[in-house]
Design a protein around this motif. Structure first.
Motif, short mmCIF file in Angstrom:
data_model
loop_
_atom_site.label_atom_id
_atom_site.label_comp_id
_atom_site.label_asym_id
_atom_site.label_seq_id
_atom_site.Cartn_x
_atom_site.Cartn_y
_atom_site.Cartn_z
N UNK A 1 46.67 48.03 59.12
CA UNK A 1 46.73 48.31 57.69
C UNK A 1 45.45 49.02 57.22
N UNK A 2 44.29 48.60 57.74
CA UNK A 2 43.04 49.26 57.41
C UNK A 2 43.04 50.70 57.86
N UNK A 3 43.51 50.95 59.10
CA UNK A 3 43.59 52.32 59.61
C UNK A 3 44.48 53.17 58.72
N UNK A 4 45.61 52.62 58.29
CA UNK A 4 46.53 53.36 57.43
C UNK A 4 45.89 53.67 56.09
N UNK A 5 45.22 52.70 55.51
CA UNK A 5 44.53 52.93 54.22
C UNK A 5 43.47 54.01 54.35
N UNK A 6 42.74 54.00 55.44
CA UNK A 6 41.65 54.96 55.62
C UNK A 6 42.15 56.37 55.93
N UNK A 7 43.36 56.49 56.41
CA UNK A 7 43.89 57.82 56.75
C UNK A 7 44.47 58.52 55.52
N UNK A 8 44.57 57.83 54.40
CA UNK A 8 45.11 58.42 53.17
C UNK A 8 44.08 59.28 52.47
#
Length: 70
Positions: free
Chosen positions: A63-70
């Motif tokens: 979830x952190x990786x997904x948030x940071x890729x936005x």
């Protein structure tokens, strides 16, 4: 303070280094013999001491990786 055990299972990378030689690292760490978790915290040069940090399970890290890729 209660005793605890830790094992750095995988060193993933150093995020920064302080003037005193401590490093902020992303690692996979097993705490008290449990399943390894992603861990971000400050470490002394030989990993003999540590600062406070954040520990994430696989789902939280994704979830952190997904948030940071936005």
């Amino acid at each position: 303070m209660a005793d605890f055990q830790y094992e750095i299972v995988e060193e993933l990378g150093v995020l920064s280094t302080s003037a005193k030689g401590w490093t902020k690292e992303l690692n996979k760490v097993s705490w008290n013999g449990g399943a390894p978790k992603y861990d971000i915290r400050d470490w002394a040069p030989e990993h003999e001491k540590m600062g406070k940090g954040v520990t994430l399970n696989d789902e939280e890290f994704a979830a952190l990786k997904e948030l940071m890729s936005k």
